[in-house]
Design an enzyme around this catalytic site. Sequence first.
Site, PDB file in Angstrom:
ATOM      1  N   LYS A 204       0.823  -1.228   0.000  1.00  0.00           N
ATOM      2  CA  LYS A 204       0.000   0.000   0.000  1.00  0.00           C
ATOM      3  C   LYS A 204       0.853   1.272   0.000  1.00  0.00           C
ATOM      4  O   LYS A 204       2.003   1.263   0.425  1.00  0.00           O
ATOM      5  CB  LYS A 204      -0.969  -0.045   1.184  1.00  0.00           C
ATOM      6  CG  LYS A 204      -2.051  -1.112   0.943  1.00  0.00           C
ATOM      7  CD  LYS A 204      -3.393  -0.771   1.500  1.00  0.00           C
ATOM      8  CE  LYS A 204      -4.399  -1.789   0.976  1.00  0.00           C
ATOM      9  NZ  LYS A 204      -5.664  -1.787   1.662  1.00  0.00           N
ATOM     10  N   ARG A 238      -4.854 -10.266   3.271  1.00  0.00           N
ATOM     11  CA  ARG A 238      -5.032 -10.146   1.814  1.00  0.00           C
ATOM     12  C   ARG A 238      -3.702  -9.671   1.215  1.00  0.00           C
ATOM     13  O   ARG A 238      -3.192  -8.627   1.634  1.00  0.00           O
ATOM     14  CB  ARG A 238      -6.151  -9.150   1.550  1.00  0.00           C
ATOM     15  CG  ARG A 238      -6.558  -8.982   0.109  1.00  0.00           C
ATOM     16  CD  ARG A 238      -7.739  -8.014   0.013  1.00  0.00           C
ATOM     17  NE  ARG A 238      -8.183  -7.865  -1.362  1.00  0.00           N
ATOM     18  CZ  ARG A 238      -7.612  -7.041  -2.235  1.00  0.00           C
ATOM     19  NH1 ARG A 238      -6.618  -6.269  -1.884  1.00  0.00           N
ATOM     20  NH2 ARG A 238      -8.071  -6.984  -3.479  1.00  0.00           N
TER      21      ARG A 238
HETATM   22  C1  9MG Z   1     -10.172  -4.729  -2.362  1.00  0.00           C
HETATM   23  N1  9MG Z   1      -9.277  -4.292  -1.307  1.00  0.00           N
HETATM   24  C2  9MG Z   1      -8.208  -3.464  -1.442  1.00  0.00           C
HETATM   25  N2  9MG Z   1      -7.632  -3.261  -0.249  1.00  0.00           N
HETATM   26  C3  9MG Z   1      -8.353  -3.978   0.652  1.00  0.00           C
HETATM   27  C4  9MG Z   1      -8.270  -4.164   2.037  1.00  0.00           C
HETATM   28  O1  9MG Z   1      -7.344  -3.543   2.760  1.00  0.00           O
HETATM   29  N3  9MG Z   1      -9.163  -4.954   2.649  1.00  0.00           N
HETATM   30  C5  9MG Z   1     -10.145  -5.572   1.915  1.00  0.00           C
HETATM   31  N4  9MG Z   1     -11.014  -6.358   2.584  1.00  0.00           N
HETATM   32  N5  9MG Z   1     -10.280  -5.425   0.589  1.00  0.00           N
HETATM   33  C6  9MG Z   1      -9.396  -4.642  -0.022  1.00  0.00           C
END
Ligand code: 9MG
Length: 260
Positions: A204, A238
């Site tokens: 990120k 994720r």
């Molecule tokens: C689709 N997406 C992009 N970043 C995310 C995050 O931090 N959490 C979740 N649940 N989906 C995300």
Amino acid sequence: MGILNVTPDSFSDGGRFTERDAALRQAERMLADGAAIIDVGGESTRPGAAPVSEQQELDRVVPVVEALTSELDALVSVDTSTAAVIHGAAAAGAGMINDVRALRRSGALDAAAASGLPVCLMHMRGEPGNMQDDPRYQDVTAEVVDFLRQRIAACGQVGIPRERLLVDPGFGFAKTVAHNLTLMHEMAALQELALPILIGISRKSLFGKLLGRDVNERLPASLAAAVMCVERGAMIVRAHDVKETVDVVRLAHAVRQSSG
Ligand code: 9MG
């Protein structure tokens, strides 16, 4: 949870997996690397991303979900906020809905209720196009927990039981670097919601701003953040870099569960 973006403008894979076969191969590799869930998304949610139409999202997502569920033994999650895509994904065999808007779009609550699928409710304010325009909080963690509590209640009102819900603090969504760091530090507060916690932190822009790292240089910071989140209660991470993330998550879980 391995990330499978099927957008032409996805922020870190450059839209390489828009083709069905390429998506299948990428999902296979993530499963071999240890992913338990494949998260398919047809709308870029990176800061500043342009919205996509419902039809575009359906056209991108549904064929890939059909391919993955028919050809692989995988739990497929669909990253969507759109009622029609929730219906289409459920019909195509998806096993979970991951909604960065926590079912606030028109019709999404009812679609999720009708799907019978588990749903991840994530915290965000505004829309990806404007969410980073000067976000402000008195107490970011308390406000995130309060928002999630309200969305859990909204789910209850349409008949989605708690047993089908997961929560996510939404790192990078309507949050400054300082908000993200505070939220990570205080993340254990989400445990008071007594639901499984999912987090996304992989590559990120927070790491770009804090450490000056380009998107392709953010793996060490992403892994360290994943460990800190697991230590504070995260159950699902994720990630783009599945193999490396699985190793650190397994280690952090093992340490968390070990005793004298
Ligand atoms: C689709 N997406 C992009 N970043 C995310 C995050 O931090 N959490 C979740 N649940 N989906 C995300």
